[in-house]
Design a protein around this motif. Structure first.
Motif, PDB file in Angstrom:
ATOM      1  N   TYR A 132      12.710  47.868  49.845  1.00  0.00           N
ATOM      2  CA  TYR A 132      12.530  48.581  48.570  1.00  0.00           C
ATOM      3  C   TYR A 132      11.873  49.941  48.831  1.00  0.00           C
ATOM      4  O   TYR A 132      12.319  50.974  48.318  1.00  0.00           O
ATOM      5  N   LYS A 133      10.820  49.958  49.644  1.00  0.00           N
ATOM      6  CA  LYS A 133      10.081  51.202  49.935  1.00  0.00           C
ATOM      7  C   LYS A 133      10.956  52.227  50.629  1.00  0.00           C
ATOM      8  O   LYS A 133      10.823  53.421  50.412  1.00  0.00           O
ATOM      9  N   SER A 134      11.890  51.744  51.459  1.00  0.00           N
ATOM     10  CA  SER A 134      12.749  52.679  52.196  1.00  0.00           C
ATOM     11  C   SER A 134      13.925  53.154  51.346  1.00  0.00           C
ATOM     12  O   SER A 134      14.722  53.978  51.789  1.00  0.00           O
ATOM     13  N   GLY A 135      14.040  52.628  50.129  1.00  0.00           N
ATOM     14  CA  GLY A 135      15.118  53.054  49.235  1.00  0.00           C
ATOM     15  C   GLY A 135      16.415  52.292  49.419  1.00  0.00           C
ATOM     16  O   GLY A 135      17.438  52.650  48.820  1.00  0.00           O
ATOM     17  N   LYS A 136      16.393  51.244  50.227  1.00  0.00           N
ATOM     18  CA  LYS A 136      17.619  50.475  50.461  1.00  0.00           C
ATOM     19  C   LYS A 136      17.966  49.564  49.279  1.00  0.00           C
ATOM     20  O   LYS A 136      19.085  49.076  49.179  1.00  0.00           O
ATOM     21  N   ASN A 186      16.981  48.943  44.834  1.00  0.00           N
ATOM     22  CA  ASN A 186      16.231  49.385  43.659  1.00  0.00           C
ATOM     23  C   ASN A 186      15.416  48.220  43.092  1.00  0.00           C
ATOM     24  O   ASN A 186      15.464  47.108  43.613  1.00  0.00           O
TER      25      ASN A 186
END
Length: 195
Positions: free
Chosen positions: A165-169, A171
């Protein structure tokens, strides 16, 4: 067709509908519609689905008027639907409302409306009792509400997918889905981790 409708106001972990469903089945219900929703909620999805599905001549069984509604207006709307669809409503041990001819006699209508008034009154009394109890606890210095979360309280599955989630992989919606929890809970967990 004979339908049974059972309802209570909190989730199944806190309230059990087994008594209602057992009594409805004993009374002849062939299909059950069950939901956890407050009596005065404007939308009761299962009740709406039942009323939509029922056909002329079908019977709906409930244990009490308060299972249908805790608002006189909502009860009147339900009765109107039952009359318009030419259904029969059986409130076990109380009254049977036979609208299969498309009419409702004035005495039965008045009885149902009075029952709705008492169901609404009961809800107001319960709410006042709860407010009084909460005020009493606050006066005693008891801290109310959810306990504050710490990182140690969060489930392992949250931390398993948190880096993605933090890496944007993924939502928030995907994050909630893979963790099998609601979006508001994900936001609560995120605020705990990121404060």
């Amino acid at each position: 067709m004979v339908y049974g409708y059972a309802r209570c106001s909190t989730n199944e972990e806190k309230q059990d509908l087994k008594r209602q469903t057992r009594e409805l089945e004993k009374a002849g219900a062939q299909a059950l519609f069950v939901e956890y929703e407050h009596g005065d909620a404007k939308i009761k999805q299962q009740l709406n689905l039942l009323l939509e599905q029922a056909q002329q001549g079908d019977e709906i069984i409930v244990l009490e008027v308060s299972r249908l509604a805790r608002s006189t207006k909502q009860l009147c709307d339900i009765i109107e639907t039952i009359r318009d669809k030419k259904l029969k409503l059986n409130i076990l041990g109380s009254i049977t409302v036979d609208c299969t001819s498309g009419t409702l006699d004035p005495m039965t209508n008045a009885f149902l409306q009075m029952s709705g008034v008492f169901a609404e009154l009961e809800l107001m009394i319960i709410r006042d009792r709860v407010k009084s109890g909460l005020a009493n606890k606050r006066a005693q210095g008891v801290k109310l509400g959810r306990p504050e979360l710490t990182k140690d309280d969060l489930p392992a599955i949250f931390f398993k997918y948190y880096p993605e989630y933090k890496s944007g992989k993924m939502n928030v919606s995907e994050f909630a889905r893979v963790c099998d929890i609601s979006r508001p809970t994900i936001y609560r967990y995120l605020s705990t981790v990121e404060k």
